[in-house]
Design a protein around this motif. Structure first.
Motif, PDB file in Angstrom:
ATOM      1  N   LYS A 149       0.619  -0.891   0.152  1.00  0.00           N
ATOM      2  CA  LYS A 149       0.190   0.182   0.148  1.00  0.00           C
ATOM      3  C   LYS A 149       0.621   1.180  -0.173  1.00  0.00           C
ATOM      4  O   LYS A 149       1.041   2.454  -0.816  1.00  0.00           O
ATOM      5  N   GLN A 150       2.052   1.356   0.250  1.00  0.00           N
ATOM      6  CA  GLN A 150       2.753   2.012   0.590  1.00  0.00           C
ATOM      7  C   GLN A 150       3.570   2.596  -0.580  1.00  0.00           C
ATOM      8  O   GLN A 150       3.631   3.864  -0.679  1.00  0.00           O
ATOM      9  N   ASP A 151       4.121   1.655  -0.514  1.00  0.00           N
ATOM     10  CA  ASP A 151       4.611   1.439  -2.405  1.00  0.00           C
ATOM     11  C   ASP A 151       4.122   2.103  -3.799  1.00  0.00           C
ATOM     12  O   ASP A 151       4.706   2.668  -4.416  1.00  0.00           O
ATOM     13  N   LEU A 152       3.087   1.115  -3.293  1.00  0.00           N
ATOM     14  CA  LEU A 152       2.445   1.740  -4.388  1.00  0.00           C
ATOM     15  C   LEU A 152       0.789   2.094  -4.672  1.00  0.00           C
ATOM     16  O   LEU A 152       0.405   2.789  -6.088  1.00  0.00           O
ATOM     17  N   SER A 153       0.407   2.757  -3.203  1.00  0.00           N
ATOM     18  CA  SER A 153      -0.515   3.891  -2.774  1.00  0.00           C
ATOM     19  C   SER A 153      -1.937   3.433  -3.580  1.00  0.00           C
ATOM     20  O   SER A 153      -2.093   2.487  -4.013  1.00  0.00           O
ATOM     21  N   LEU A 154      -2.247   3.763  -2.137  1.00  0.00           N
ATOM     22  CA  LEU A 154      -3.761   2.933  -2.519  1.00  0.00           C
ATOM     23  C   LEU A 154      -4.641   3.712  -3.184  1.00  0.00           C
ATOM     24  O   LEU A 154      -5.457   2.334  -3.989  1.00  0.00           O
ATOM     25  N   PRO A 155      -5.103   4.759  -4.156  1.00  0.00           N
ATOM     26  CA  PRO A 155      -5.450   4.827  -4.959  1.00  0.00           C
ATOM     27  C   PRO A 155      -5.223   4.467  -6.147  1.00  0.00           C
ATOM     28  O   PRO A 155      -5.965   3.459  -6.973  1.00  0.00           O
ATOM     29  N   ARG A 156      -4.242   3.890  -6.794  1.00  0.00           N
ATOM     30  CA  ARG A 156      -3.922   3.289  -7.844  1.00  0.00           C
ATOM     31  C   ARG A 156      -3.980   1.260  -7.111  1.00  0.00           C
ATOM     32  O   ARG A 156      -5.138   1.015  -7.876  1.00  0.00           O
ATOM     33  N   TYR A 195      -7.865  -1.682  -9.169  1.00  0.00           N
ATOM     34  CA  TYR A 195      -7.562  -2.829  -9.487  1.00  0.00           C
ATOM     35  C   TYR A 195      -8.430  -3.911  -8.033  1.00  0.00           C
ATOM     36  O   TYR A 195      -9.111  -5.171  -8.508  1.00  0.00           O
ATOM     37  N   GLN A 196      -9.033  -3.004  -6.659  1.00  0.00           N
ATOM     38  CA  GLN A 196      -9.872  -3.993  -5.903  1.00  0.00           C
ATOM     39  C   GLN A 196     -11.150  -3.497  -6.536  1.00  0.00           C
ATOM     40  O   GLN A 196     -12.007  -4.600  -6.549  1.00  0.00           O
ATOM     41  N   HIS A 197     -11.105  -2.711  -7.121  1.00  0.00           N
ATOM     42  CA  HIS A 197     -12.174  -2.163  -7.137  1.00  0.00           C
ATOM     43  C   HIS A 197     -13.092  -2.960  -9.051  1.00  0.00           C
ATOM     44  O   HIS A 197     -13.790  -3.643  -8.714  1.00  0.00           O
ATOM     45  N   PHE A 198     -12.163  -3.583  -9.898  1.00  0.00           N
ATOM     46  CA  PHE A 198     -12.081  -4.118 -10.772  1.00  0.00           C
ATOM     47  C   PHE A 198     -12.586  -5.424 -10.921  1.00  0.00           C
ATOM     48  O   PHE A 198     -13.315  -6.313 -10.779  1.00  0.00           O
ATOM     49  N   PHE A 199     -11.204  -5.939  -9.985  1.00  0.00           N
ATOM     50  CA  PHE A 199     -10.819  -7.104  -9.664  1.00  0.00           C
ATOM     51  C   PHE A 199     -11.465  -8.256  -8.948  1.00  0.00           C
ATOM     52  O   PHE A 199     -12.123  -8.820  -9.127  1.00  0.00           O
ATOM     53  N   LYS A 200     -11.964  -7.489  -8.126  1.00  0.00           N
ATOM     54  CA  LYS A 200     -13.085  -8.007  -6.594  1.00  0.00           C
ATOM     55  C   LYS A 200     -11.537  -8.944  -5.924  1.00  0.00           C
ATOM     56  O   LYS A 200     -12.361 -10.136  -5.669  1.00  0.00           O
ATOM     57  N   SER A 227      -8.029 -11.911  -1.938  1.00  0.00           N
ATOM     58  CA  SER A 227      -6.713 -11.327  -0.843  1.00  0.00           C
ATOM     59  C   SER A 227      -5.987 -10.369  -1.168  1.00  0.00           C
ATOM     60  O   SER A 227      -6.092 -10.246  -2.304  1.00  0.00           O
ATOM     61  N   PRO A 228      -5.434 -10.014   0.099  1.00  0.00           N
ATOM     62  CA  PRO A 228      -4.034  -9.657  -0.924  1.00  0.00           C
ATOM     63  C   PRO A 228      -3.084  -9.742  -1.426  1.00  0.00           C
ATOM     64  O   PRO A 228      -2.459  -9.105  -2.879  1.00  0.00           O
ATOM     65  N   ALA A 229      -2.947 -10.970  -1.222  1.00  0.00           N
ATOM     66  CA  ALA A 229      -1.697 -11.640  -2.234  1.00  0.00           C
ATOM     67  C   ALA A 229      -2.004 -11.625  -3.612  1.00  0.00           C
ATOM     68  O   ALA A 229      -1.980 -11.316  -4.940  1.00  0.00           O
ATOM     69  N   GLU A 230      -3.713 -11.616  -4.211  1.00  0.00           N
ATOM     70  CA  GLU A 230      -4.606 -11.772  -4.576  1.00  0.00           C
ATOM     71  C   GLU A 230      -4.722 -10.728  -6.091  1.00  0.00           C
ATOM     72  O   GLU A 230      -4.163 -10.115  -6.770  1.00  0.00           O
ATOM     73  N   LEU A 231      -4.815  -9.662  -5.334  1.00  0.00           N
ATOM     74  CA  LEU A 231      -4.946  -7.852  -5.610  1.00  0.00           C
ATOM     75  C   LEU A 231      -2.952  -7.810  -6.162  1.00  0.00           C
ATOM     76  O   LEU A 231      -3.039  -7.307  -7.336  1.00  0.00           O
ATOM     77  N   TYR A 232      -1.695  -7.953  -5.469  1.00  0.00           N
ATOM     78  CA  TYR A 232      -0.739  -7.887  -6.399  1.00  0.00           C
ATOM     79  C   TYR A 232      -0.347  -8.742  -7.033  1.00  0.00           C
ATOM     80  O   TYR A 232       0.111  -8.467  -8.479  1.00  0.00           O
ATOM     81  N   GLY A 233      -0.885 -10.061  -7.324  1.00  0.00           N
ATOM     82  CA  GLY A 233      -1.098 -10.960  -8.978  1.00  0.00           C
ATOM     83  C   GLY A 233      -1.689 -10.338  -9.686  1.00  0.00           C
ATOM     84  O   GLY A 233      -1.419 -10.232 -10.687  1.00  0.00           O
ATOM     85  N   HIS A 234      -2.771  -9.445  -9.856  1.00  0.00           N
ATOM     86  CA  HIS A 234      -3.983  -9.145 -10.442  1.00  0.00           C
ATOM     87  C   HIS A 234      -2.980  -7.555 -11.048  1.00  0.00           C
ATOM     88  O   HIS A 234      -3.064  -7.636 -12.171  1.00  0.00           O
ATOM     89  N   TYR A 235      -1.676  -6.639 -10.172  1.00  0.00           N
ATOM     90  CA  TYR A 235      -1.423  -5.488 -10.437  1.00  0.00           C
ATOM     91  C   TYR A 235      -0.215  -5.906 -11.426  1.00  0.00           C
ATOM     92  O   TYR A 235       0.538  -5.711 -11.689  1.00  0.00           O
ATOM     93  N   CYS A 236       0.842  -7.244 -10.712  1.00  0.00           N
ATOM     94  CA  CYS A 236       1.995  -7.562 -11.669  1.00  0.00           C
ATOM     95  C   CYS A 236       0.811  -7.716 -13.113  1.00  0.00           C
ATOM     96  O   CYS A 236       2.394  -7.875 -13.772  1.00  0.00           O
ATOM     97  N   TRP A 237      -0.242  -9.092 -12.932  1.00  0.00           N
ATOM     98  CA  TRP A 237      -0.766  -9.065 -14.218  1.00  0.00           C
ATOM     99  C   TRP A 237      -0.163  -7.974 -15.345  1.00  0.00           C
ATOM    100  O   TRP A 237      -0.037  -7.968 -16.466  1.00  0.00           O
ATOM    101  N   ASN A 238      -1.289  -6.981 -14.886  1.00  0.00           N
ATOM    102  CA  ASN A 238      -1.376  -5.083 -15.667  1.00  0.00           C
ATOM    103  C   ASN A 238      -0.226  -4.987 -16.242  1.00  0.00           C
ATOM    104  O   ASN A 238      -0.118  -4.720 -17.081  1.00  0.00           O
ATOM    105  N   GLU A 239       0.995  -5.619 -14.985  1.00  0.00           N
ATOM    106  CA  GLU A 239       1.866  -4.437 -15.565  1.00  0.00           C
ATOM    107  C   GLU A 239       2.949  -5.191 -16.757  1.00  0.00           C
ATOM    108  O   GLU A 239       3.831  -4.710 -17.446  1.00  0.00           O
ATOM    109  N   ALA A 240       2.799  -6.610 -16.660  1.00  0.00           N
ATOM    110  CA  ALA A 240       3.415  -7.682 -17.927  1.00  0.00           C
ATOM    111  C   ALA A 240       2.466  -6.972 -19.519  1.00  0.00           C
ATOM    112  O   ALA A 240       3.607  -6.855 -20.220  1.00  0.00           O
ATOM    113  N   ILE A 241       1.656  -6.928 -19.114  1.00  0.00           N
ATOM    114  CA  ILE A 241       0.481  -6.867 -20.144  1.00  0.00           C
ATOM    115  C   ILE A 241       1.130  -5.386 -20.484  1.00  0.00           C
ATOM    116  O   ILE A 241       1.550  -5.086 -22.303  1.00  0.00           O
TER     117      ILE A 241
END
Length: 87
Positions: A14-21, A25-30, A33-47
């Motif tokens: 949360k500190q490093d990536l910011s809560l607004p960012r 991901y939280q709203h769209f992917f629902k 868990s935090p690990a799943e949230l981070y997984g979505h973030y990493c997936w988007n970064e790769a794309i």
């Protein structure tokens, strides 16, 4: 991060990536868990990285084609270069 994400890891996330960012991901992917949230973030970064590379290739190709077409069109006996690559 490797292994299972711990609560402390999520605090750093949360500190490093910011809560607004992260909230988008939280709203769209629902995620569940935090690990799943981070997984979505990493997936988007790769794309995004893959698209950025593709955009770079398209930009270089387009620039070279434009240079070639304009060189051919504007070439004359006073030109520096050739019909294929004219300054």
């Amino acid at each position: 991060m490797t292994g299972i994400m711990q609560a402390q890891d999520y605090q750093y996330l949360k500190q490093d990536l910011s809560l607004p960012r992260l909230s988008s991901y939280q709203h769209f992917f629902k995620p569940k868990s935090p690990a799943e949230l981070y997984g979505h973030y990493c997936w988007n970064e790769a794309i995004s990285a893959a698209f950025f590379r593709l955009i770079g290739i398209v930009e270089i190709t387009l620039r070279n084609k434009l240079h070639s077409a304009l060189s051919h069109h504007y070439y004359n006996s006073n030109s520096i270069g050739s019909k294929a690559s004219n300054d």
